[in-house]
Design an enzyme around this catalytic site. Sequence first.
Site, PDB file in Angstrom:
ATOM      1  N   LYS A   1       0.982  -1.271  -0.141  1.00 43.08           N
ATOM      2  CA  LYS A   1      -0.091   0.175   0.125  1.00 43.08           C
ATOM      3  C   LYS A   1       0.796   1.272   0.144  1.00 43.08           C
ATOM      4  CE  LYS A   1      -3.781  -2.662   2.191  1.00 43.08           C
ATOM      5  NZ  LYS A   1      -4.579  -2.743   3.462  1.00 43.08           N
TER       6      LYS A   1
ATOM      7  N   GLN B   1      -4.496  -1.886   9.669  1.00 45.87           N
ATOM      8  CA  GLN B   1      -4.292  -3.027   8.898  1.00 45.87           C
ATOM      9  C   GLN B   1      -4.959  -3.968  10.072  1.00 45.87           C
ATOM     10  OE1 GLN B   1      -3.023  -3.747   5.662  1.00 45.87           O
ATOM     11  NE2 GLN B   1      -3.809  -5.751   6.149  1.00 45.87           N
TER      12      GLN B   1
ATOM     13  N   ASP C   1     -10.738   2.478   3.848  1.00 49.37           N
ATOM     14  CA  ASP C   1     -11.296   0.835   3.605  1.00 49.37           C
ATOM     15  C   ASP C   1     -12.540   0.793   3.496  1.00 49.37           C
ATOM     16  OD1 ASP C   1      -9.251  -0.544   3.636  1.00 49.37           O
ATOM     17  OD2 ASP C   1      -8.793  -0.785   5.622  1.00 49.37           O
TER      18      ASP C   1
END
Length: 398
Positions: A165, A209, A232
Amino acid sequence: TKYVVFDKTGTLTKGVFDVTGIYPGRDFTEDELLEYAAYAESYSSHPISKSLREACGELDARRATDAQEIAGHGVRTMVDGHVVLAGNARMMDDSKITYTKNTGTGTVVYVARDGQFLGSVLIADEVKEHSKQAIAALKAQGVNPCLAVILVGENPASQVYVRGKVKDCGECGIKSLELRMPETTTQEELLAKIAELAADKTVNGILVQLPLPKQINEHAVIDAIPPEKDVDGFSPVNVGRMQTGQPCFLPCTPAGCIRMIESTGTKIDGKNAVVIGRSNIVGKPAALLLLAKNATVTVCHSHTANLKEICANADILVAAVGRAGFVTGDMVKPGAVVIDVGINRGADGKLHGDVNFEEASAVAGYITPVPGGVGPMTRAMLMKNTTQAAAMQNGVAI
Ligand code: NDP
């Protein structure tokens, strides 16, 4: 070994290109390749096929039929930014070689049967390219997009994902903050870090994460991310907005799956779609997005009876199970679009999808590879969401 080569737009850039070693053990004559091209054209309106058709001119019906056999399993891949096409009845072996060679540099394009292909990395590249341009436009207006990625602990897979990412951010021109916290981090410490980033006007997106160490409640953490920075798409506000069809940040993996399905030219409307898996981050949102596109959706899970039969009736099959090779060839309807979300580390140390690729690709119309399919697409969608977040927070249209 020589191949006809086209660039991304389908323009013939070199008549013949030497790619010795890319497909060891297979020699194609130029005629074979051109015949394959004609075959591909008959199947697809993709600009690449159009160019192939133009390049090889009209072929008579018999040769086109021969080409169909030659190209029973077509191979297209990227070499130095070029799309390489070749007909090969033994595609499966060759494609694996290609992936191994090219995945690291992100050049793998596709996998498919019958000369049709699903250009996963190519699509991801397009999405990233679009973000790049939007970011350049934002920067010209004094907006510098920034994504904060928090990694708690040392989970090896998470470290790989976070690295990916951060790399994508760099490529797109997004500033990234990689914040590493120890495995022993308490929930309060993590929430305090999120609150700090939430208040920081220079940070546009916050991503934590997953999975988190067991002392931390995932729901509490996701709830703490302000919806406008939740790139997200996991926060309850974004999930609710998605469910009710309102503008929101869509979760990256399911949104990427939809994008890939649509890239094949398949109309989702009215199709039988089956999603295996009902997790909050993949299965459920994938099912909702397919429903929003007017598919008739069935969600399978570990309590589903007759799972094989249900899958075998799917025009669109999304596998998000977390079990290597779970979907076998007999579970795939001929011609179906198969999206393999699974990322499973095998005993061989390699990544495997939820779909038995070798079996399924012999039946499916389109199928995504692992690695190189849903993964890069997911990351590209994250770049898109982050770009949108920066634009929205600064009141700039993109
Ligand atoms: P989860 O473990 O949260 O969910 C797995 C789902 O599969 C559950 O709903 C479970 O059912 C179902 N399932 C498990 N075993 C069976 C079975 N034998 N028969 C039918 N259904 C079964 O996984 P995720 O959704 O988080 O991830 C799925 C896969 O996708 C993983 O391999 C993960 O690594 C990968 N992934 C890939 C991403 C990418 O970017 N490419 C992003 C996110 C995930 P039940 O609910 O009944 O337990």
